[in-house]
Design a protein around this motif. Sequence first.
Motif, PDB file in Angstrom:
ATOM      1  N   GLN A 154      30.925   9.646  83.679  1.00  0.00           N
ATOM      2  CA  GLN A 154      29.999   9.974  82.582  1.00  0.00           C
ATOM      3  C   GLN A 154      29.080   8.737  82.418  1.00  0.00           C
ATOM      4  O   GLN A 154      29.160   7.994  82.725  1.00  0.00           O
ATOM      5  N   ASP A 155      28.055   8.722  80.995  1.00  0.00           N
ATOM      6  CA  ASP A 155      27.402   7.898  80.932  1.00  0.00           C
ATOM      7  C   ASP A 155      28.255   7.049  79.698  1.00  0.00           C
ATOM      8  O   ASP A 155      28.742   7.080  78.753  1.00  0.00           O
ATOM      9  N   PRO A 156      27.776   6.143  80.621  1.00  0.00           N
ATOM     10  CA  PRO A 156      28.497   4.485  79.970  1.00  0.00           C
ATOM     11  C   PRO A 156      28.027   4.013  78.889  1.00  0.00           C
ATOM     12  O   PRO A 156      28.835   3.146  78.256  1.00  0.00           O
ATOM     13  N   PHE A 157      26.884   4.791  78.507  1.00  0.00           N
ATOM     14  CA  PHE A 157      26.481   3.755  77.564  1.00  0.00           C
ATOM     15  C   PHE A 157      27.031   3.582  76.198  1.00  0.00           C
ATOM     16  O   PHE A 157      26.944   2.694  75.208  1.00  0.00           O
ATOM     17  N   PRO A 158      27.792   4.811  76.040  1.00  0.00           N
ATOM     18  CA  PRO A 158      28.486   5.332  74.480  1.00  0.00           C
ATOM     19  C   PRO A 158      29.467   4.145  74.711  1.00  0.00           C
ATOM     20  O   PRO A 158      29.110   3.297  73.648  1.00  0.00           O
ATOM     21  N   LEU A 159      29.757   3.318  74.931  1.00  0.00           N
ATOM     22  CA  LEU A 159      31.310   2.876  75.615  1.00  0.00           C
ATOM     23  C   LEU A 159      30.879   1.253  75.540  1.00  0.00           C
ATOM     24  O   LEU A 159      31.022   0.368  74.830  1.00  0.00           O
ATOM     25  N   ILE A 160      29.538   0.932  76.433  1.00  0.00           N
ATOM     26  CA  ILE A 160      28.936  -0.191  76.020  1.00  0.00           C
ATOM     27  C   ILE A 160      27.785  -0.619  74.532  1.00  0.00           C
ATOM     28  O   ILE A 160      28.590  -1.420  74.375  1.00  0.00           O
ATOM     29  N   ALA A 161      27.762   0.502  74.218  1.00  0.00           N
ATOM     30  CA  ALA A 161      27.115   0.379  72.960  1.00  0.00           C
ATOM     31  C   ALA A 161      28.100  -0.641  72.001  1.00  0.00           C
ATOM     32  O   ALA A 161      27.980  -1.219  70.990  1.00  0.00           O
ATOM     33  N   ALA A 162      29.517   0.618  72.234  1.00  0.00           N
ATOM     34  CA  ALA A 162      30.853  -0.241  70.993  1.00  0.00           C
ATOM     35  C   ALA A 162      30.998  -1.783  71.877  1.00  0.00           C
ATOM     36  O   ALA A 162      31.323  -2.525  70.072  1.00  0.00           O
ATOM     37  N   LEU A 163      31.113  -1.931  73.008  1.00  0.00           N
ATOM     38  CA  LEU A 163      31.654  -3.342  72.928  1.00  0.00           C
ATOM     39  C   LEU A 163      30.838  -3.993  72.748  1.00  0.00           C
ATOM     40  O   LEU A 163      30.702  -5.104  72.373  1.00  0.00           O
ATOM     41  N   TRP A 165      28.353  -3.697  70.249  1.00  0.00           N
ATOM     42  CA  TRP A 165      28.305  -4.085  68.377  1.00  0.00           C
ATOM     43  C   TRP A 165      29.555  -5.415  67.806  1.00  0.00           C
ATOM     44  O   TRP A 165      29.909  -5.360  67.072  1.00  0.00           O
ATOM     45  N   GLY A 166      31.013  -4.612  68.161  1.00  0.00           N
ATOM     46  CA  GLY A 166      32.329  -4.708  68.628  1.00  0.00           C
ATOM     47  C   GLY A 166      32.211  -6.357  68.195  1.00  0.00           C
ATOM     48  O   GLY A 166      32.695  -7.097  67.973  1.00  0.00           O
ATOM     49  N   THR A 167      31.981  -6.767  69.801  1.00  0.00           N
ATOM     50  CA  THR A 167      31.894  -8.322  70.103  1.00  0.00           C
ATOM     51  C   THR A 167      30.806  -9.359  69.032  1.00  0.00           C
ATOM     52  O   THR A 167      31.305 -10.139  68.672  1.00  0.00           O
ATOM     53  N   VAL A 168      30.206  -8.284  69.026  1.00  0.00           N
ATOM     54  CA  VAL A 168      28.799  -9.351  67.958  1.00  0.00           C
ATOM     55  C   VAL A 168      29.089  -9.158  66.546  1.00  0.00           C
ATOM     56  O   VAL A 168      28.796 -10.163  66.212  1.00  0.00           O
ATOM     57  N   LEU A 169      29.723  -8.628  66.060  1.00  0.00           N
ATOM     58  CA  LEU A 169      30.393  -8.454  64.285  1.00  0.00           C
ATOM     59  C   LEU A 169      31.544  -9.018  65.124  1.00  0.00           C
ATOM     60  O   LEU A 169      31.698 -10.215  63.687  1.00  0.00           O
ATOM     61  N   TRP A 170      31.737  -9.542  64.976  1.00  0.00           N
ATOM     62  CA  TRP A 170      33.245 -10.393  65.590  1.00  0.00           C
ATOM     63  C   TRP A 170      33.316 -11.687  65.747  1.00  0.00           C
ATOM     64  O   TRP A 170      33.475 -12.677  64.985  1.00  0.00           O
ATOM     65  N   LEU A 171      31.643 -11.601  66.921  1.00  0.00           N
ATOM     66  CA  LEU A 171      31.222 -13.168  66.774  1.00  0.00           C
ATOM     67  C   LEU A 171      30.847 -13.852  65.393  1.00  0.00           C
ATOM     68  O   LEU A 171      30.819 -15.538  64.859  1.00  0.00           O
ATOM     69  N   PHE A 172      30.289 -12.575  64.718  1.00  0.00           N
ATOM     70  CA  PHE A 172      29.886 -13.551  63.313  1.00  0.00           C
ATOM     71  C   PHE A 172      30.079 -13.320  62.601  1.00  0.00           C
ATOM     72  O   PHE A 172      29.915 -14.523  61.835  1.00  0.00           O
ATOM     73  N   GLU A 173      31.278 -12.823  62.095  1.00  0.00           N
ATOM     74  CA  GLU A 173      32.309 -13.202  61.556  1.00  0.00           C
ATOM     75  C   GLU A 173      33.277 -14.637  61.783  1.00  0.00           C
ATOM     76  O   GLU A 173      33.692 -14.812  60.546  1.00  0.00           O
ATOM     77  N   TYR A 174      34.202 -14.405  63.042  1.00  0.00           N
ATOM     78  CA  TYR A 174      35.234 -15.488  63.139  1.00  0.00           C
ATOM     79  C   TYR A 174      33.773 -16.746  63.767  1.00  0.00           C
ATOM     80  O   TYR A 174      34.484 -17.531  63.432  1.00  0.00           O
ATOM     81  N   HIS A 175      33.541 -16.957  64.356  1.00  0.00           N
ATOM     82  CA  HIS A 175      32.443 -18.045  65.506  1.00  0.00           C
ATOM     83  C   HIS A 175      31.215 -17.677  65.279  1.00  0.00           C
ATOM     84  O   HIS A 175      30.123 -17.354  66.467  1.00  0.00           O
ATOM     85  N   ARG A 176      30.472 -17.970  63.771  1.00  0.00           N
ATOM     86  CA  ARG A 176      29.125 -17.554  63.439  1.00  0.00           C
ATOM     87  C   ARG A 176      28.271 -18.467  64.280  1.00  0.00           C
ATOM     88  O   ARG A 176      27.001 -18.156  64.669  1.00  0.00           O
ATOM     89  N   SER A 185      20.756 -14.849  60.836  1.00  0.00           N
ATOM     90  CA  SER A 185      19.486 -15.287  59.607  1.00  0.00           C
ATOM     91  C   SER A 185      19.239 -13.256  59.715  1.00  0.00           C
ATOM     92  O   SER A 185      19.894 -13.172  58.101  1.00  0.00           O
ATOM     93  N   SER A 186      19.631 -12.793  60.554  1.00  0.00           N
ATOM     94  CA  SER A 186      19.216 -11.330  59.987  1.00  0.00           C
ATOM     95  C   SER A 186      20.594 -10.267  60.040  1.00  0.00           C
ATOM     96  O   SER A 186      20.150  -9.778  59.082  1.00  0.00           O
ATOM     97  N   MET A 187      22.177 -10.717  61.163  1.00  0.00           N
ATOM     98  CA  MET A 187      23.009 -10.403  60.604  1.00  0.00           C
ATOM     99  C   MET A 187      23.508 -11.408  58.689  1.00  0.00           C
ATOM    100  O   MET A 187      24.219  -9.814  58.298  1.00  0.00           O
ATOM    101  N   THR A 188      23.109 -12.040  58.745  1.00  0.00           N
ATOM    102  CA  THR A 188      22.989 -12.482  57.353  1.00  0.00           C
ATOM    103  C   THR A 188      22.876 -11.376  56.204  1.00  0.00           C
ATOM    104  O   THR A 188      23.657 -11.378  54.716  1.00  0.00           O
TER     105      THR A 188
END
Length: 213
Positions: A154-163, A165-176, A185-188
């Motif tokens: 199956q196309d792995p792209f949906p899983l890659i996208a999920a991982l 986005w999950g990682t970057v928002l976790w970093l933004f929230e807790y290890h900015r 700046s963009s995410m703020t």
Amino acid sequence: MAGGGDALRALLRAANALLQQHRYRAALAVLKGFRNGAVYGAKIRGPHALVMTFLFKSGSLREKLKSIARATYTHSRNLAYFVSTYKGLMALQSRLQGKKIPFHSFFAACIGGWLVFGENNPINSQIIMYLLSRILFGLSRLAVEKGYVPQPKQDPFPLIAALIWGTVLWLFEYHRQTLQPSLQSSMTYLYDDSNVWHDISDFLIYNKRTDSK
């Protein structure tokens, strides 16, 4: 005036004749690479710097324009230097060994990357991160093509996208502090500023109020 026109036409003919000389092709390719690097760098960085500066940076109009010009010049210059360095080293290696081999490309680009993009500054950092993401995708596809990794059912792209986005928002929230400043700046703007408003003006029209109400 006629004499000046004749001289110009003669100069153009001489230049065109020079460009057709095969023995100068490698040197001319280095010059054209420098030209293309400078133009492409300016085309890429200029609009990006314009948008990011006026969206997220404070200061006078003069300061903002200087910042845009400086970023555009740096990107354009570095790309021009890198392309010409790479092409020059490729031509030199091919001449010394009598043929072109895959290692030449890797070695020439490593030297160019060290010399031109080795300084850790915001422009170079953005370029390296841009390339890193493309490299990871490219190596993944190459691994499948060469049979080192089985073809996904199956196309792995949906899983890659999920991982991602999950990682970057976790970093933004807790290890900015680990994220690159322009991404912060963009995410703020997207995730923090959207939590704050006072009335309809800074809810729908403006991101932040500029008055002291």
